[in-house]
Design a protein around this motif. Structure first.
Motif, PDB file in Angstrom:
ATOM      1  N   PRO A   1       0.887  -0.444   0.136  1.00  0.00           N
ATOM      2  CA  PRO A   1       0.287  -0.273   0.169  1.00  0.00           C
ATOM      3  C   PRO A   1       0.863   1.289   0.045  1.00  0.00           C
ATOM      4  N   PHE A   2       1.862   1.312   0.422  1.00  0.00           N
ATOM      5  CA  PHE A   2       2.782   2.050   0.203  1.00  0.00           C
ATOM      6  C   PHE A   2       3.430   3.142  -0.994  1.00  0.00           C
ATOM      7  N   ILE A   3       4.324   1.820  -1.580  1.00  0.00           N
ATOM      8  CA  ILE A   3       4.761   1.260  -2.547  1.00  0.00           C
ATOM      9  C   ILE A   3       3.169   1.795  -3.571  1.00  0.00           C
ATOM     10  N   SER A   4       2.652   1.266  -3.891  1.00  0.00           N
ATOM     11  CA  SER A   4       1.613   1.141  -5.111  1.00  0.00           C
ATOM     12  C   SER A   4       0.054   1.018  -4.378  1.00  0.00           C
ATOM     13  N   PRO A   5      -0.722   1.757  -3.840  1.00  0.00           N
ATOM     14  CA  PRO A   5      -2.134   2.498  -3.657  1.00  0.00           C
ATOM     15  C   PRO A   5      -2.846   1.365  -3.731  1.00  0.00           C
ATOM     16  N   ARG A   6      -2.982   1.484  -5.825  1.00  0.00           N
ATOM     17  CA  ARG A   6      -3.939   2.256  -6.659  1.00  0.00           C
ATOM     18  C   ARG A   6      -3.830   0.430  -6.833  1.00  0.00           C
ATOM     19  N   THR A   7      -2.760  -0.581  -6.895  1.00  0.00           N
ATOM     20  CA  THR A   7      -2.478  -1.903  -6.986  1.00  0.00           C
ATOM     21  C   THR A   7      -2.636  -2.338  -5.749  1.00  0.00           C
ATOM     22  N   TYR A   8      -3.030  -1.698  -4.619  1.00  0.00           N
ATOM     23  CA  TYR A   8      -3.738  -2.406  -3.697  1.00  0.00           C
ATOM     24  C   TYR A   8      -4.374  -2.478  -3.556  1.00  0.00           C
ATOM     25  N   ARG A   9      -5.348  -1.460  -3.616  1.00  0.00           N
ATOM     26  CA  ARG A   9      -6.927  -1.517  -3.867  1.00  0.00           C
ATOM     27  C   ARG A   9      -7.466  -2.492  -4.627  1.00  0.00           C
ATOM     28  N   GLN A  10      -6.493  -2.960  -5.882  1.00  0.00           N
ATOM     29  CA  GLN A  10      -7.204  -3.647  -6.588  1.00  0.00           C
ATOM     30  C   GLN A  10      -7.627  -4.707  -6.300  1.00  0.00           C
ATOM     31  N   ALA A  11      -5.758  -5.211  -5.414  1.00  0.00           N
ATOM     32  CA  ALA A  11      -5.628  -6.234  -5.055  1.00  0.00           C
ATOM     33  C   ALA A  11      -6.775  -6.651  -4.130  1.00  0.00           C
ATOM     34  N   VAL A  12      -6.905  -5.627  -3.075  1.00  0.00           N
ATOM     35  CA  VAL A  12      -8.224  -5.698  -1.786  1.00  0.00           C
ATOM     36  C   VAL A  12      -9.383  -6.110  -3.190  1.00  0.00           C
ATOM     37  N   ALA A  13     -10.836  -5.720  -4.204  1.00  0.00           N
ATOM     38  CA  ALA A  13     -11.314  -5.826  -4.581  1.00  0.00           C
ATOM     39  C   ALA A  13     -11.021  -7.538  -5.504  1.00  0.00           C
TER      40      ALA A  13
END
Length: 60
Positions: free
Chosen positions: A20-32
């Motif tokens: 989430p620190f490095i790439s918040p957008r990717t983190y959100r997609q992974a959580v979704a």
């Protein structure tokens, strides 16, 4: 032993916060994507991770 436990916990927290620190957008997609995963598959994945963690703990 308590020192080791605290260090391991600290390392887990660092690793968990990296994505989430490095790439918040990717983190959100992974959580979704995880939210859409069926319970049965999630349990299997969790069991594999638990067994792997247990094996590393015992053999480490």
């Amino acid at each position: 032993m308590m020192d080791d436990l605290l260090r391991v916990l600290g390392l887990v927290l660092i690793i968990e916060a990296l994505l989430p620190f490095i790439s918040p957008r990717t983190y959100r997609q992974a959580v979704a994507q995880i939210a859409l995963t069926p319970d049965s598959r999630m349990r299997i994945i969790a069991l594999v991770i638990l067994l792997l963690g247990l094996a590393l703990w015992v053999w480490g």
